[in-house]
Write an enzyme that holds these catalytic residues in place. Structure first.
Site: not given
Lengths: 313, 313
Positions: A47, A106, A123, A142, A172, A197
């Site tokens: 990611e 993301n 994501k 995020e 993730c 991550n």
């Protein structure tokens, strides 16, 4: 025709905020070349693989924009795309996406051996906070930097030279949510590619689960969801101490029987490789997890009908 | 007030077709007493705990009816209910249910320490076949003997003396289906009780996964689904060679962090015990798996909108 696809996970060690894009690109290309030398035809990167995990800090708009890709490929990442096409190797890579009309996600793409973008994912399960928590050195922002993915969980086919595998992507935190896996399973997925991550400990020094327990959770979620959806999975970390914050490693390739067939041993740049027999998914898909024969969606209503948990009185 | 509930899994060895109900009841009562001596306040017995796993054969109607309970309790199983109430211990038990209007289900109840039936579940994910497969010595005829459960996945509260835990039930194959777990998770579940009878190998002598791999799958599914729903789980086998067909053991108690805290070591009658701190579910429910903050049901539509898998062209 054989449907055995040799897949690599290209775990990276930390990518520091001070690292240049050119230096990072050299590392990613070196990992790609190692994987290709070992015969891999699809290489999974982490990611947000081009930069440090920047949602750990607030930044001004000008600096923020330096972390986003306005298109893919673009000159800064072209070396990876060019070298992959030369080698005839495909790849999955995570990146921060800025759309033409200003939306930020993301994201990840899967690129075929001829450079074609086969799939594009944004994501869905963003963790963290939408607002800066005062007094914390490290944040998890995020929900501030990105919008929720708006493309759902789509499966797509790889090329004939890979055996036309049914591919899916997660990013993730998605790997901990069985819903995303199940939607991919309902799309017939045979290989799920994942980059991550994940914190190894609380970087602000609070009481915290151990890195070992966190790595166990990361692997456990992939094993069980691969098993329950009868699919291969390749789940790949950015690992090690990045800008003072620790990230777990544990990148792994997992079979449709839930067994780990390859796992990274370091927190550094490291390639893992496995031969994924895509037809090995058939036993699960046709017997234990024959969805058409055994699923009972009339009893699954709360999964789509409510968001949060509601305990009985 | 402490919310630590000592839970036992009462794995049984095989219960042969020739065994009398009275003999079986003595074994179940002995296990209950062992668990109570070790301080357990809730004891989990297997699926179809009163008899052999009869769906492995076709039988005529008269014999079939001998395996079903027309009410619960009833004289044949009264010793277990009576002894549990004397000891002030609750239990989960699986049984074949025949309703007053002739419906048949693979069911379970959870009984409180005062003998009250707290919850009643009918198995949703029936494996196996609705028709006899010719030429096979052993069958798996759950879809013939039972109707699909018609009560969904409901959570309910245990009594104050247990700390009012939010409880849920699954039966055997249900534990491999993340949907049932997730509906219980959306009901705030803190302890999922499960009984199972799972084949250790193909009793008809075909090529087959090993008992070790099957036990791994059984445990893996419970670990990951407990973790992803931040709940305790107690999953209990009928084990060993029953009427010539092998059943795995591996009964386990799993914490909300996915760790196995107790696991059976034999394929015989065996009690496992663990102290389940119900408040240990809070970390997961309030952070990583805060459903209200992180779930995105608008992308889960296929889970309720389709039954079988549909791969892309």
């Amino acid at each position: 025709m054989s449907r055995i696809l040799r897949v690599a996970g290209a775990q990276t060690g930390p990518i520091q905020r001070a690292d240049s894009r050119a230096r990072t690109m050299r590392r990613l290309v070196a990992l790609l070349e190692q994987a290709a030398e070992r015969g891999a035809r699809l290489v999974v990167f982490p990611e947000l693989a081009f930069t440090t995990f920047f949602p750990r800090w607030p930044m001004d708009e000008a600096e923020t924009l330096t972390y986003f890709e306005r298109s893919l490929p673009n000159p800064a990442v072209q070396p990876l795309f060019d070298r992959a096409r030369e080698l005839g190797v495909g790849f999955y890579v995570g990146y921060a996406e800025l759309t033409g009309d200003g939306h930020r996600f993301n994201s990840s793409v899967t690129v075929g051996p001829d450079g074609t973008i086969l799939g594009h994912y944004r994501k869905v399960h963003l963790p963290g906070s939408a607002v800066v928590k005062e007094g914390q050195r490290y944040q998890q922002l995020e929900k501030m930097y990105f919008e929720y993915g708006d493309r759902g969980f789509r499966t797509f086919r790889g090329p004939a030279e890979w055996g036309r595998p049914v591919l899916g992507m997660l990013i993730c935190n998605d790997r901990r949510w069985p819903e995303g896996w199940r939607v991919l399973g309902l799309g017939g997925v045979e290989l799920v590619c994942i980059g991550y991550n994940s914190a190894a400990y609380d970087p602000n020094g609070g009481e915290s689960e151990s890195a070992a327990l966190r790595t166990f959770h990361s692997t456990l979620a992939v094993q069980a969801n691969a098993y329950m959806n009868a699919t291969w999975a390749c789940s790949v970390a950015k690992a090690g101490v990045e800008d003072g914050a620790g990230l777990i490693g544990g990148s792994c390739i997992v079979g449709p029987d839930g067994a780990v067939v390859a796992q990274a041993a370091t927190l550094e740049d490291e390639v893992i490789v496995a031969d994924c027999d895509l037809d090995a998914c058939r036993q699960g898909k046709e017997k234990m997890f024959d969805f058409a024969a055994h699923r009972r969606p009339q009893w699954y209503g709360p999964i789509t009908g409510q968001v949060g948990a509601v305990a009985p009185d």
